[in-house]
Design a protein around this motif. Structure first.
Motif, PDB file in Angstrom:
ATOM      1  N   GLY A  48       0.813  -1.210   0.000  1.00 39.32           N
ATOM      2  CA  GLY A  48       0.000   0.000   0.000  1.00 39.32           C
ATOM      3  C   GLY A  48       0.845   1.258   0.000  1.00 39.32           C
ATOM      4  O   GLY A  48       0.570   2.204  -0.751  1.00 39.32           O
ATOM      5  N   MET A  49       1.875   1.289   0.816  1.00 43.01           N
ATOM      6  CA  MET A  49       2.736   2.458   0.892  1.00 43.01           C
ATOM      7  C   MET A  49       3.484   2.660  -0.423  1.00 43.01           C
ATOM      8  O   MET A  49       3.570   3.792  -0.937  1.00 43.01           O
ATOM      9  CB  MET A  49       3.717   2.297   2.058  1.00 43.01           C
ATOM     10  CG  MET A  49       4.581   3.509   2.321  1.00 43.01           C
ATOM     11  SD  MET A  49       5.576   3.334   3.826  1.00 43.01           S
ATOM     12  CE  MET A  49       4.321   3.556   5.092  1.00 43.01           C
ATOM     13  N   ALA A  50       4.016   1.583  -0.987  1.00 41.96           N
ATOM     14  CA  ALA A  50       4.722   1.687  -2.263  1.00 41.96           C
ATOM     15  C   ALA A  50       3.789   2.171  -3.364  1.00 41.96           C
ATOM     16  O   ALA A  50       4.185   2.963  -4.235  1.00 41.96           O
ATOM     17  CB  ALA A  50       5.328   0.333  -2.636  1.00 41.96           C
ATOM     18  N   THR A  51       2.547   1.725  -3.322  1.00 40.37           N
ATOM     19  CA  THR A  51       1.586   2.119  -4.351  1.00 40.37           C
ATOM     20  C   THR A  51       1.186   3.580  -4.202  1.00 40.37           C
ATOM     21  O   THR A  51       1.029   4.300  -5.198  1.00 40.37           O
ATOM     22  CB  THR A  51       0.355   1.207  -4.309  1.00 40.37           C
ATOM     23  OG1 THR A  51       0.777  -0.142  -4.523  1.00 40.37           O
ATOM     24  CG2 THR A  51      -0.649   1.592  -5.374  1.00 40.37           C
ATOM     25  N   MET A  52       0.991   4.039  -2.988  1.00 44.04           N
ATOM     26  CA  MET A  52       0.701   5.452  -2.774  1.00 44.04           C
ATOM     27  C   MET A  52       1.790   6.317  -3.408  1.00 44.04           C
ATOM     28  O   MET A  52       1.499   7.286  -4.126  1.00 44.04           O
ATOM     29  CB  MET A  52       0.608   5.746  -1.272  1.00 44.04           C
ATOM     30  CG  MET A  52      -0.638   5.225  -0.590  1.00 44.04           C
ATOM     31  SD  MET A  52      -2.058   6.339  -0.778  1.00 44.04           S
ATOM     32  CE  MET A  52      -1.581   7.667   0.355  1.00 44.04           C
ATOM     33  N   ARG A  53       3.030   5.955  -3.159  1.00 44.28           N
ATOM     34  CA  ARG A  53       4.151   6.731  -3.712  1.00 44.28           C
ATOM     35  C   ARG A  53       4.161   6.669  -5.237  1.00 44.28           C
ATOM     36  O   ARG A  53       4.390   7.677  -5.912  1.00 44.28           O
ATOM     37  CB  ARG A  53       5.470   6.212  -3.156  1.00 44.28           C
ATOM     38  CG  ARG A  53       5.684   6.482  -1.674  1.00 44.28           C
ATOM     39  CD  ARG A  53       7.115   6.183  -1.261  1.00 44.28           C
ATOM     40  NE  ARG A  53       7.387   6.599   0.104  1.00 44.28           N
ATOM     41  CZ  ARG A  53       7.563   5.764   1.130  1.00 44.28           C
ATOM     42  NH1 ARG A  53       7.508   4.458   0.929  1.00 44.28           N
ATOM     43  NH2 ARG A  53       7.804   6.233   2.336  1.00 44.28           N
TER      44      ARG A  53
ATOM     45  N   LYS B 173       2.140   9.927   8.388  1.00 46.15           N
ATOM     46  CA  LYS B 173       3.536  10.274   8.075  1.00 46.15           C
ATOM     47  C   LYS B 173       3.775  10.175   6.570  1.00 46.15           C
ATOM     48  O   LYS B 173       4.432  11.036   5.968  1.00 46.15           O
ATOM     49  CB  LYS B 173       4.482   9.346   8.829  1.00 46.15           C
ATOM     50  CG  LYS B 173       5.949   9.647   8.610  1.00 46.15           C
ATOM     51  CD  LYS B 173       6.827   8.716   9.439  1.00 46.15           C
ATOM     52  CE  LYS B 173       8.306   9.002   9.194  1.00 46.15           C
ATOM     53  NZ  LYS B 173       9.179   8.078   9.990  1.00 46.15           N
ATOM     54  N   LEU B 174       3.245   9.135   5.946  1.00 45.73           N
ATOM     55  CA  LEU B 174       3.411   8.970   4.504  1.00 45.73           C
ATOM     56  C   LEU B 174       2.747  10.118   3.749  1.00 45.73           C
ATOM     57  O   LEU B 174       3.336  10.686   2.815  1.00 45.73           O
ATOM     58  CB  LEU B 174       2.810   7.637   4.058  1.00 45.73           C
ATOM     59  CG  LEU B 174       2.726   7.417   2.539  1.00 45.73           C
ATOM     60  CD1 LEU B 174       4.115   7.381   1.914  1.00 45.73           C
ATOM     61  CD2 LEU B 174       1.965   6.123   2.241  1.00 45.73           C
ATOM     62  N   VAL B 175       1.522  10.459   4.123  1.00 43.51           N
ATOM     63  CA  VAL B 175       0.805  11.530   3.437  1.00 43.51           C
ATOM     64  C   VAL B 175       1.532  12.864   3.618  1.00 43.51           C
ATOM     65  O   VAL B 175       1.614  13.674   2.672  1.00 43.51           O
ATOM     66  CB  VAL B 175      -0.647  11.593   3.948  1.00 43.51           C
ATOM     67  CG1 VAL B 175      -1.285  12.936   3.617  1.00 43.51           C
ATOM     68  CG2 VAL B 175      -1.461  10.456   3.330  1.00 43.51           C
ATOM     69  N   ALA B 176       2.090  13.098   4.793  1.00 37.58           N
ATOM     70  CA  ALA B 176       2.862  14.329   5.007  1.00 37.58           C
ATOM     71  C   ALA B 176       4.080  14.358   4.091  1.00 37.58           C
ATOM     72  O   ALA B 176       4.402  15.403   3.502  1.00 37.58           O
ATOM     73  CB  ALA B 176       3.293  14.427   6.468  1.00 37.58           C
ATOM     74  N   GLU B 177       4.745  13.222   3.951  1.00 44.83           N
ATOM     75  CA  GLU B 177       5.904  13.122   3.061  1.00 44.83           C
ATOM     76  C   GLU B 177       5.512  13.418   1.609  1.00 44.83           C
ATOM     77  O   GLU B 177       6.183  14.178   0.907  1.00 44.83           O
ATOM     78  CB  GLU B 177       6.502  11.718   3.158  1.00 44.83           C
ATOM     79  CG  GLU B 177       7.534  11.367   2.098  1.00 44.83           C
ATOM     80  CD  GLU B 177       7.698   9.862   1.941  1.00 44.83           C
ATOM     81  OE1 GLU B 177       7.718   9.376   0.790  1.00 44.83           O
ATOM     82  OE2 GLU B 177       7.802   9.166   2.972  1.00 44.83           O
ATOM     83  N   LEU B 178       4.408  12.834   1.162  1.00 45.95           N
ATOM     84  CA  LEU B 178       3.964  13.047  -0.210  1.00 45.95           C
ATOM     85  C   LEU B 178       3.543  14.496  -0.435  1.00 45.95           C
ATOM     86  O   LEU B 178       3.855  15.096  -1.474  1.00 45.95           O
ATOM     87  CB  LEU B 178       2.795  12.107  -0.530  1.00 45.95           C
ATOM     88  CG  LEU B 178       3.121  10.607  -0.557  1.00 45.95           C
ATOM     89  CD1 LEU B 178       1.834   9.793  -0.735  1.00 45.95           C
ATOM     90  CD2 LEU B 178       4.118  10.279  -1.657  1.00 45.95           C
ATOM     91  N   SER B 179       2.848  15.069   0.531  1.00 48.51           N
ATOM     92  CA  SER B 179       2.393  16.449   0.408  1.00 48.51           C
ATOM     93  C   SER B 179       3.572  17.411   0.354  1.00 48.51           C
ATOM     94  O   SER B 179       3.576  18.371  -0.439  1.00 48.51           O
ATOM     95  CB  SER B 179       1.469  16.813   1.574  1.00 48.51           C
ATOM     96  OG  SER B 179       0.309  15.997   1.577  1.00 48.51           O
ATOM     97  N   GLU B 180       4.569  17.159   1.165  1.00 45.59           N
ATOM     98  CA  GLU B 180       5.762  17.997   1.156  1.00 45.59           C
ATOM     99  C   GLU B 180       6.488  17.926  -0.184  1.00 45.59           C
ATOM    100  O   GLU B 180       7.149  18.880  -0.603  1.00 45.59           O
ATOM    101  CB  GLU B 180       6.706  17.586   2.292  1.00 45.59           C
ATOM    102  CG  GLU B 180       6.201  17.971   3.674  1.00 45.59           C
ATOM    103  CD  GLU B 180       6.992  17.312   4.784  1.00 45.59           C
ATOM    104  OE1 GLU B 180       8.023  16.676   4.484  1.00 45.59           O
ATOM    105  OE2 GLU B 180       6.575  17.436   5.954  1.00 45.59           O
TER     106      GLU B 180
END
Length: 260
Positions: free
Chosen positions: A19-24, A45-52
């Motif tokens: 799931g995390m790899a696919t989000m990215r 944390k993942l969403v914050a990373e992607l948003s940044e």
């Protein structure tokens, strides 16, 4: 230009592994992504990373075993980004034991999280997809949806059922331009695989040697297929259960002849 520009994807089980790899991967190709899970800290944390990094990304707590939660997640995608183009049913759990010893509650949980939850996702997303002119639904099944394993009846049963749910949805909704496919991963290097190694019956090296490629699968390799199935490049593909296992279930070496 990304392959998913102007599209919106919802990923369940977004806090780890596939799931995390696919989000990215989907975000890197221009999709707005909605990640859902019950492990909120990792998902946020993942969403914050992607948003940044400039992606359009939000996180929503979601117990996929709850129709209300799944419906709320789909509605969040639509309210936040205006539509839902891709649904990736990916959440999973693991329980097992020989059939006479199975805990009925564990059985029910396995089927609810890995089979019923996919139906909930389809139930919530398909009306939006039909109204907007189409979409792509991808679900994570498993090689255990097409072969069996002792002590794994709940998992094998849920994943097998998911394949035929996929086919049924594909034939129901293909004429509304909604494509529905399943991915059947083999041994992917995720926390669930770590739990398999924790049983201690086979080492990572022994498991790797069972594969035609001589190695296990990386989460990013599954994410690449999700991207393909979400994109227009797979526009004629629906109702399929695609095995991605490094050749694991292709090998039934009864003679003992070694590979080249």
């Amino acid at each position: 230009m990304g392959r998913l520009d102007d599209r919106v994807a919802l990923v369940t089980g977004a806090s780890g592994g596939i799931g995390m790899a696919t989000m990215r991967r989907l975000a890197a190709e221009g999709a707005a992504v909605v990640g859902t899970d019950v492990v909120d800290e990792s998902g946020e944390k993942l969403v914050a990373e992607l948003s940044e990094g400039g992606a359009r990304a939000v996180y929503q707590h979601c117990d996929v075993g709850s129709l209300d939660d799944v419906t709320a997640a789909v509605e969040r995608a639509v309210s936040e980004f205006g539509r839902i183009d891709v649904l990736f049913n990916n959440a999973a759990t693991s329980t097992g034991g020989y059939i006479p010893d199975l805990d009925p509650e564990g059985w029910d949980t396995s089927l609810r999280v890995m089979l019923t939850a996919a139906m909930y996702g389809m139930k919530a997303a398909i009306p939006h997809m039909a109204a907007q002119g189409g979409g792509s639904i991808v679900s994570t099944s498993s090689i255990y949806g097409v072969v069996a394993s002792p002590g794994n009846a709940p998992y094998c049963t849920a994943k097998a059922g998911l394949i035929n749910l996929t086919r049924t949805a594909a034939v129901e909704w293909g004429r509304k331009n909604i494509r529905v496919n399943a991915i059947c991963p083999g041994v992917v290097e995720t926390p669930m695989y770590d739990s398999v190694l924790g049983i201690g019956l086979k080492t990572h090296e022994e498991i790797s040697a069972m594969h035609a490629l001589g190695r296990t699968i990386r989460p990013e390799e599954i994410a690449n297929l999700v991207l393909f199935l979400a994109s227009d490049e797979s526009s004629a593909i629906t109702g399929q259960a695609i095995v991605v296992d490094g050749g694991l279930i292709s090998d039934c070496n009864l003679t003992g002849v070694p590979p080249a």
